[in-house]
Design a protein around this motif. Structure first.
Motif: not given
Ligand SMILES: Cc1cc2nc3c(=O)[nH]c(=O)nc-3n(C[C@H](O)[C@H](O)[C@H](O)COP(=O)(O)O)c2cc1C
Length: 334
Positions: A25-52
């Motif tokens: 307990r005790g961690a009020d918030r967690y931050f994802t490791p950075f998501l790096a959007p490219g100009a093609s505007h698609v998330l990698s499957s690793r990034e997508k799974n991380d925020i689902l």
């Protein structure tokens, strides 16, 4: 007081966050490791799974974005808002050469005119599209010189940031040496946005020392601490920081919960990764931090490092963790 688990690329993905949340307990918030959007505007499957949302049911999660292009930032804000996120964080601290060379992360700090225009476009976009997301910034105090910080603060203060998380190092410090506390004090005094402190909090005593300093500079202001390496090494640390009297439970309890945390991580990685090698890589990386609690166990640690099969790893880790030399009072040393 608010506490946050820092983003750590390669470590604090959703398997890690869920295991941590299940045991500690005790961690009020967690931050994802950075998501790096490219100009093609698609998330990698690793990034997508991380925020689902289904992978993050029980945690308060703030996705972090690494970019220097407002249109890519806004695209990802839209995606994240559709998933239900109400806050995003901009990475202005990553020191990696491949990132800074592209004027991103800490590399963006040198180009203050562009950074100002970036933030202006981001907030214009958020207002004009009525995107329901707040934006916080996680920043170093400069790229090459801490003298950059006052100019950076002037820029940040022009925008309604939900929070300014200050890691008081310049890029060239990487994660070495002691954080430059005098610049953190400047941030505390000057920031228009609520401030969070990040850097070298490896024990509850470390957090207490910063809290004392904070109270001197800004008495009565809500304090907020973000922990990375210290929390990976001592995942119970948030409970200690939040608990007035220090230790939340007995040493035996701490070890049992540590074993449970370890086993949840191992199970979680086995579930989502194919092949022993990938799982082993993840687990061995963690031991760089966890190992501090096993003084004098170099031989056992070596067995973990050398394991090529999961069965060997399990055996080596079980032996190490069953060992009475587990010492919760030792800390990661940076
Ligand atoms: C392996 C590793 C990965 C990291 N990944 C990220 C990241 O994705 N985004 C970020 O803002 N900071 C990242 N950081 C920096 C941490 O969030 C934190 O700012 C830094 O470790 C200092 O805090 P600490 O002393 O509590 O660890 C990373 C640090 C490490 C060591």
């Amino acid at each position: 007081m608010r506490t946050s688990f820092a983003p750590m690329e390669g470590i604090t993905g959703y398997v890690f966050r869920n295991a941590h949340r299940a045991v500690y307990r005790g961690a009020d918030r967690y931050f994802t490791p950075f998501l790096a959007p490219g100009a093609s505007h698609v998330l990698s499957s690793r990034e997508k799974n991380d925020i689902l949302p289904e992978n993050n049911r029980d945690v308060c999660l703030i996705p972090q974005i690494l970019t220097n292009r407002a249109e890519d930032f806004l695209w990802l804000c839209r995606v994240l808002a559709d998933y239900g996120y109400r806050e995003v964080n901009l990475n202005l601290g990553c020191p990696s050469g491949t990132v800074t060379a592209k004027k991103k992360g800490a590399g963006f700090l040198l180009f203050r005119g562009e950074l100002d225009r970036f933030l202006e476009s981001v907030f214009e976009g958020i207002y004009s599209e009525e995107l329901p997301v707040r934006v916080s910034v996680k920043t170093r105090i400069g790229m090459e010189d801490p003298g950059e910080f006052p100019d950076l603060l002037t820029i940040y203060n022009r925008y309604p940031l939900s929070e300014l998380i200050i890691h008081p190092r310049i890029r060239n410090d990487y994660y070495e040496g002691f954080p430059r506390m005098e610049y953190f004090r400047t941030g505390l005094m000057e920031s228009a946005a609520p401030v969070s402190y990040n850097g070298n909090l490896f024990s509850a005593a470390d957090a207490k020392a910063v809290a004392k300093e904070w109270e001197k500079v800004r008495p009565g202001m809500e304090q907020s601490f973000m922990l990375g390496r210290g929390a990976v090494a001592s995942p119970w640390i948030f409970e200690e920081i939040c608990h007035e009297s220090g230790k939340p439970c007995s040493a035996g309890d701490i070890r049992d919960r540590f074993i449970r945390f370890h086993d949840l991580l191992l199970e979680g990685y086995e579930e989502i990764m194919s092949g022993d090698r990938n799982v082993l890589f993840k687990m061995k990386e963690l031991w760089f931090y966890l190992g501090c609690h096993f003084p004098g166990c170099e031989k056992e640690m070596k067995r973990i490092k050398k394991a090529q099969k999961l069965s060997d790893y399990r055996d080596a880790a079980a032996r190490l963790m069953a060992d009475s030399r587990f010492d919760a009072d030792r800390f990661f040393a940076g």
